[in-house]
Design a protein around this motif. Structure first.
Motif, PDB file in Angstrom:
ATOM      1  N   PHE A  87       4.189 -12.577  -5.847  1.00 40.86           N
ATOM      2  CA  PHE A  87       3.598 -11.236  -5.701  1.00 40.86           C
ATOM      3  C   PHE A  87       2.460 -11.306  -4.689  1.00 40.86           C
ATOM      4  O   PHE A  87       2.378 -10.485  -3.770  1.00 40.86           O
ATOM      5  CB  PHE A  87       3.092 -10.732  -7.061  1.00 40.86           C
ATOM      6  CG  PHE A  87       2.604  -9.307  -7.028  1.00 40.86           C
ATOM      7  CD1 PHE A  87       3.397  -8.267  -7.488  1.00 40.86           C
ATOM      8  CD2 PHE A  87       1.339  -8.993  -6.521  1.00 40.86           C
ATOM      9  CE1 PHE A  87       2.959  -6.939  -7.450  1.00 40.86           C
ATOM     10  CE2 PHE A  87       0.893  -7.679  -6.467  1.00 40.86           C
ATOM     11  CZ  PHE A  87       1.705  -6.651  -6.936  1.00 40.86           C
ATOM     12  N   ASP A  88       1.581 -12.306  -4.867  1.00 44.47           N
ATOM     13  CA  ASP A  88       0.443 -12.454  -3.941  1.00 44.47           C
ATOM     14  C   ASP A  88       0.934 -12.570  -2.499  1.00 44.47           C
ATOM     15  O   ASP A  88       0.324 -12.002  -1.585  1.00 44.47           O
ATOM     16  CB  ASP A  88      -0.375 -13.699  -4.295  1.00 44.47           C
ATOM     17  CG  ASP A  88      -1.283 -13.457  -5.501  1.00 44.47           C
ATOM     18  OD1 ASP A  88      -1.559 -12.286  -5.814  1.00 44.47           O
ATOM     19  OD2 ASP A  88      -1.703 -14.456  -6.129  1.00 44.47           O
ATOM     20  N   ALA A  89       2.034 -13.298  -2.313  1.00 47.35           N
ATOM     21  CA  ALA A  89       2.552 -13.514  -0.956  1.00 47.35           C
ATOM     22  C   ALA A  89       3.013 -12.197  -0.326  1.00 47.35           C
ATOM     23  O   ALA A  89       3.066 -12.086   0.900  1.00 47.35           O
ATOM     24  CB  ALA A  89       3.701 -14.516  -0.993  1.00 47.35           C
ATOM     25  N   ARG A  90       3.365 -11.205  -1.169  1.00 47.84           N
ATOM     26  CA  ARG A  90       3.868  -9.913  -0.660  1.00 47.84           C
ATOM     27  C   ARG A  90       2.873  -8.778  -0.863  1.00 47.84           C
ATOM     28  O   ARG A  90       3.173  -7.604  -0.622  1.00 47.84           O
ATOM     29  CB  ARG A  90       5.149  -9.530  -1.411  1.00 47.84           C
ATOM     30  CG  ARG A  90       6.302 -10.435  -1.121  1.00 47.84           C
ATOM     31  CD  ARG A  90       7.395 -10.322  -2.167  1.00 47.84           C
ATOM     32  NE  ARG A  90       8.517 -11.196  -1.820  1.00 47.84           N
ATOM     33  CZ  ARG A  90       8.530 -12.503  -2.038  1.00 47.84           C
ATOM     34  NH1 ARG A  90       7.498 -13.109  -2.631  1.00 47.84           N
ATOM     35  NH2 ARG A  90       9.566 -13.236  -1.674  1.00 47.84           N
ATOM     36  N   SER A  91       1.688  -9.150  -1.341  1.00 48.37           N
ATOM     37  CA  SER A  91       0.739  -8.158  -1.820  1.00 48.37           C
ATOM     38  C   SER A  91       0.407  -7.073  -0.791  1.00 48.37           C
ATOM     39  O   SER A  91       0.379  -5.883  -1.104  1.00 48.37           O
ATOM     40  CB  SER A  91      -0.506  -8.925  -2.246  1.00 48.37           C
ATOM     41  OG  SER A  91      -1.481  -8.097  -2.638  1.00 48.37           O
ATOM     42  N   GLU A  92       0.169  -7.480   0.451  1.00 51.32           N
ATOM     43  CA  GLU A  92      -0.236  -6.495   1.463  1.00 51.32           C
ATOM     44  C   GLU A  92       0.890  -5.490   1.713  1.00 51.32           C
ATOM     45  O   GLU A  92       0.637  -4.283   1.801  1.00 51.32           O
ATOM     46  CB  GLU A  92      -0.660  -7.226   2.743  1.00 51.32           C
ATOM     47  CG  GLU A  92      -1.434  -6.379   3.735  1.00 51.32           C
ATOM     48  CD  GLU A  92      -2.742  -5.740   3.209  1.00 51.32           C
ATOM     49  OE1 GLU A  92      -3.373  -6.285   2.267  1.00 51.32           O
ATOM     50  OE2 GLU A  92      -3.123  -4.666   3.731  1.00 51.32           O
ATOM     51  N   ASP A  93       2.137  -5.964   1.773  1.00 53.21           N
ATOM     52  CA  ASP A  93       3.277  -5.036   1.960  1.00 53.21           C
ATOM     53  C   ASP A  93       3.409  -4.115   0.751  1.00 53.21           C
ATOM     54  O   ASP A  93       3.701  -2.924   0.892  1.00 53.21           O
ATOM     55  CB  ASP A  93       4.597  -5.822   2.107  1.00 53.21           C
ATOM     56  CG  ASP A  93       4.702  -6.474   3.470  1.00 53.21           C
ATOM     57  OD1 ASP A  93       3.944  -6.075   4.373  1.00 53.21           O
ATOM     58  OD2 ASP A  93       5.528  -7.392   3.617  1.00 53.21           O
ATOM     59  N   ILE A  94       3.191  -4.678  -0.425  1.00 55.22           N
ATOM     60  CA  ILE A  94       3.337  -3.876  -1.654  1.00 55.22           C
ATOM     61  C   ILE A  94       2.300  -2.757  -1.670  1.00 55.22           C
ATOM     62  O   ILE A  94       2.632  -1.591  -1.897  1.00 55.22           O
ATOM     63  CB  ILE A  94       3.233  -4.783  -2.910  1.00 55.22           C
ATOM     64  CG1 ILE A  94       4.464  -5.681  -3.007  1.00 55.22           C
ATOM     65  CG2 ILE A  94       3.069  -3.942  -4.179  1.00 55.22           C
ATOM     66  CD1 ILE A  94       4.423  -6.727  -4.118  1.00 55.22           C
ATOM     67  N   ILE A  95       1.042  -3.095  -1.373  1.00 56.43           N
ATOM     68  CA  ILE A  95       0.025  -2.034  -1.474  1.00 56.43           C
ATOM     69  C   ILE A  95       0.159  -1.002  -0.361  1.00 56.43           C
ATOM     70  O   ILE A  95      -0.113   0.174  -0.567  1.00 56.43           O
ATOM     71  CB  ILE A  95      -1.425  -2.566  -1.601  1.00 56.43           C
ATOM     72  CG1 ILE A  95      -1.840  -3.382  -0.395  1.00 56.43           C
ATOM     73  CG2 ILE A  95      -1.630  -3.298  -2.910  1.00 56.43           C
ATOM     74  CD1 ILE A  95      -3.329  -3.713  -0.388  1.00 56.43           C
ATOM     75  N   ARG A  96       0.625  -1.440   0.788  1.00 54.97           N
ATOM     76  CA  ARG A  96       0.851  -0.453   1.868  1.00 54.97           C
ATOM     77  C   ARG A  96       1.977   0.508   1.470  1.00 54.97           C
ATOM     78  O   ARG A  96       1.889   1.709   1.711  1.00 54.97           O
ATOM     79  CB  ARG A  96       1.183  -1.156   3.186  1.00 54.97           C
ATOM     80  CG  ARG A  96      -0.046  -1.747   3.877  1.00 54.97           C
ATOM     81  CD  ARG A  96       0.349  -2.518   5.133  1.00 54.97           C
ATOM     82  NE  ARG A  96       0.857  -1.628   6.182  1.00 54.97           N
ATOM     83  CZ  ARG A  96       0.096  -0.951   7.028  1.00 54.97           C
ATOM     84  NH1 ARG A  96      -1.224  -1.049   6.950  1.00 54.97           N
ATOM     85  NH2 ARG A  96       0.632  -0.180   7.955  1.00 54.97           N
ATOM     86  N   ALA A  97       3.008  -0.046   0.855  1.00 57.25           N
ATOM     87  CA  ALA A  97       4.120   0.816   0.410  1.00 57.25           C
ATOM     88  C   ALA A  97       3.608   1.814  -0.641  1.00 57.25           C
ATOM     89  O   ALA A  97       3.937   3.003  -0.601  1.00 57.25           O
ATOM     90  CB  ALA A  97       5.253  -0.031  -0.164  1.00 57.25           C
ATOM     91  N   ILE A  98       2.769   1.335  -1.556  1.00 59.91           N
ATOM     92  CA  ILE A  98       2.246   2.232  -2.603  1.00 59.91           C
ATOM     93  C   ILE A  98       1.396   3.338  -1.981  1.00 59.91           C
ATOM     94  O   ILE A  98       1.561   4.523  -2.281  1.00 59.91           O
ATOM     95  CB  ILE A  98       1.432   1.425  -3.644  1.00 59.91           C
ATOM     96  CG1 ILE A  98       2.360   0.496  -4.422  1.00 59.91           C
ATOM     97  CG2 ILE A  98       0.683   2.369  -4.602  1.00 59.91           C
ATOM     98  CD1 ILE A  98       1.642  -0.521  -5.282  1.00 59.91           C
ATOM     99  N   SER A  99       0.486   2.955  -1.091  1.00 57.96           N
ATOM    100  CA  SER A  99      -0.415   3.943  -0.479  1.00 57.96           C
ATOM    101  C   SER A  99       0.361   5.039   0.227  1.00 57.96           C
ATOM    102  O   SER A  99       0.000   6.214   0.160  1.00 57.96           O
ATOM    103  CB  SER A  99      -1.324   3.272   0.548  1.00 57.96           C
ATOM    104  OG  SER A  99      -2.284   2.513  -0.105  1.00 57.96           O
TER     105      SER A  99
END
Ligand code: NAD
Length: 490
Positions: A87-99
């Protein structure tokens, strides 16, 4: 204005039982940016056939005598830690998708959605490592009892769109730690991050059958919840949705936890330090975070009458100085609403508030200047509102605060508790003992002193129409375990 570049996710397959499979139907969920309203991705929509496949894979995994549910808890904990790393490795993509999907300002996404999910996985991994599967209790009538904990079976986790990853993890992490299989249903509004989570789960090596992620709407949710092969339901969403889920579960005598709506109070005691430099950020988090789209926010501000005008002025300054804009911009504190429906609902409540005689101090009807696209509303502050007004009693789920005057601490406690809901809340005071006395007395499941944010190690959950059952803390693990008592005679 210049908008940050969009992250797009386009997928052809569904994550069923830990592998990517062709969906049974060709229906798709097309996701648009809450800010630009442009298409930013699309994924298959799961159908009832996909649900049946996922639940039978989950059942097979659960019943395998060498499978996940029979693993040593420490071995399961290692897999949870790996999911956290992935999850940490993908965290930036995940939060950008959420935003982009739900309008959550990226700094808030970083504080919530990139920190709580991996922390929750690691917390439950640690907890099951330490928790004995069996304990011996000396008996009063018998010699002793062996109390044995085991997983419940196949869990359905139904999740809303507002804080999608943290709320997914309050189900996924304890369910997996305890040895259950799980079928998750994210909301159609936030599916892109759900697919990135599926990638993390796949990369972490979770065994076949144990996790499925099936995006779909409420009909699909209703189908999952009443499926005969589900053993437990964990639902987070609206009070109306929760009521329908509770009915289905009651008929089937199926255990269910319900994390529902709220209309919490932020009680400002007359000795509170209202210096915005000191409390501005924590007050914003407790009352307005994620554009007001959080269940626990204290949107009913209870202000002592002798400091009423001062409180209104301070809140007005706080709202006016919090920049509204592109949620991907680090400076933004107010982004758009997650959907057109949500935008219309919030705008409707602003009208209701005006018609009820509330005084608009900041914001009001219409779009914020310069934003003719996107699901934006104007953050709005109402003063001179009565605690019985609809905008003081109903969940708005947007950046709308109401300031209500009270006479003394007892009056504040009475008003804070005078709500159909009981989820969060906060007390602001320079005297911690006094604040604690007030916090103890308010009818609510959780409450903060000089701030509010759920604490992972402590139980979180509501009372009254905010639901029942607890997430987080050791209680959050117990909710996914059954206990058996084995009696020993002489
Ligand atoms: P919602 O009830 O419309 O939907 C939530 C989820 O449940 C979605 O995945 C939806 O598809 C599904 N769903 C809806 N009706 C269903 C049914 N009858 N059977 C099965 N599944 C069903 O809620 P929402 O608008 O997506 O989310 C916002 C609400 O969630 C707010 O009321 C908010 O307060 C609440 N919420 C509560 C908490 C909490 O911890 N108490 C946390 C976040 C959000």
């Amino acid at each position: 204005m210049t908008l940050a570049a969009a992250t797009t996710v386009d997928r052809a397959e569904l994550f069923i039982g830990g592998t990517w499979q062709r969906p049974a139907s060709d229906r798709r969920i097309v996701v648009r940016s809450a800010t630009t309203e442009e298409v930013i991705g699309s994924v298959p929509e799961a159908s009832e056939v996909d649900v049946d496949r996922a639940i039978s894979a989950a059942r097979r995994a659960f019943e395998d005598p060498q499978g996940w549910s029979h693993w040593d808890p420490a071995a399961r904990a290692d897999v949870l830690d790996k999911i956290a790393d992935e999850f940490d490795a993908r965290s930036e993509d995940i939060i950008r998708a959420i935003s982009q999907q739900n309008g959550m300002p990226i700094t808030i996404a970083r504080a919530l959605e990139s920190s709580y999910p991996p922390a929750t996985l690691r917390f439950y991994a640690d907890l099951v490592r330490k928790q004995p599967v069996e304990e011996e209790r000396p008996g009063l009538f018998l010699r002793s009892t062996t109390v044995r904990r085991s997983p419940i079976g196949v869990v359905a986790g139904i999740v809303p769109w507002n804080v999608p990853q943290s709320l997914t993890m309050t189900k996924l992490a304890p369910a997996l730690a305890a040895g259950n299989s799980i079928v998750l249903k994210p909301s159609p509004e936030t599916v892109l991050d759900a697919f990135l989570l599926a990638d993390a789960i796949e990369a972490a090596g979770v065994p076949e059958g144990v996790v499925s992620i099936l995006p779909g709407g409420r009909e699909l949710g209703a189908y999952i919840v009443s499926h005969p092969d589900i053993d437990k339901v964990a639902f987070t969403g609206s009070t109306n949705g929760g009521r329908a889920v509770a009915k289905a579960c009651a008929e089937l005598l199926r255990p269910v936890s319900l994390e529902l709506g709220g209309k919490s109070a932020a009680i400002i005691l007359d000795d509170a330090d209202l210096d915005l430099q000191k409390i501005g950020q924590s007050f914003f988090t407790a009352t307005l975070a994620n554009n007001g789209q959080v269940c626990f926010l204290g949107t009913r501000i209870l202000a002592p009458r002798r400091r009423y005008d001062e409180v209104v002025d301070i809140l007005a300054a706080l709202m006016q100085h919090s920049p509204l804009g592109d949620p991907l911009d680090d400076a933004t504190l107010f982004g758009p609403m997650a959907s057109k429906m949500q935008q219309e609902k919030v705008a409707g409540y602003i009208e209701i508030g005006k018609n009820e005689g509330g005084r608009v101090v900041v914001g009001g009807s219409g779009r914020p200047e310069g934003w003719d696209r996107g699901h934006f509303v104007r953050p709005t502050l109402f003063a001179d509102v009565d605690n019985t007004a609809r905008i003081a009693q109903e969940e708005i789920f947007g950046p709308v605060l109401t300031v209500i005057g009270y006479d003394d601490d007892a009056d504040a406690i009475r008003m804070a508790s005078d709500s159909d809901y009981g989820l969060g809340g906060s007390v602001w005071s320079s005297d911690e003992e006094r604040a604690l006395t007030v916090a103890r007395a308010v009818e609510t499941g959780t409450i903060g002193i000089n701030g509010y944010i759920p604490e992972l190690s402590a139980p979180f959950g509501g009372i009254k129409q905010s639901g029942y059952g607890k997430e987080f803390g050791a209680e959050g693990l117990t909710a996914y375990q059954q206990v058996k008592s084995i009696y020993h005679f002489a």
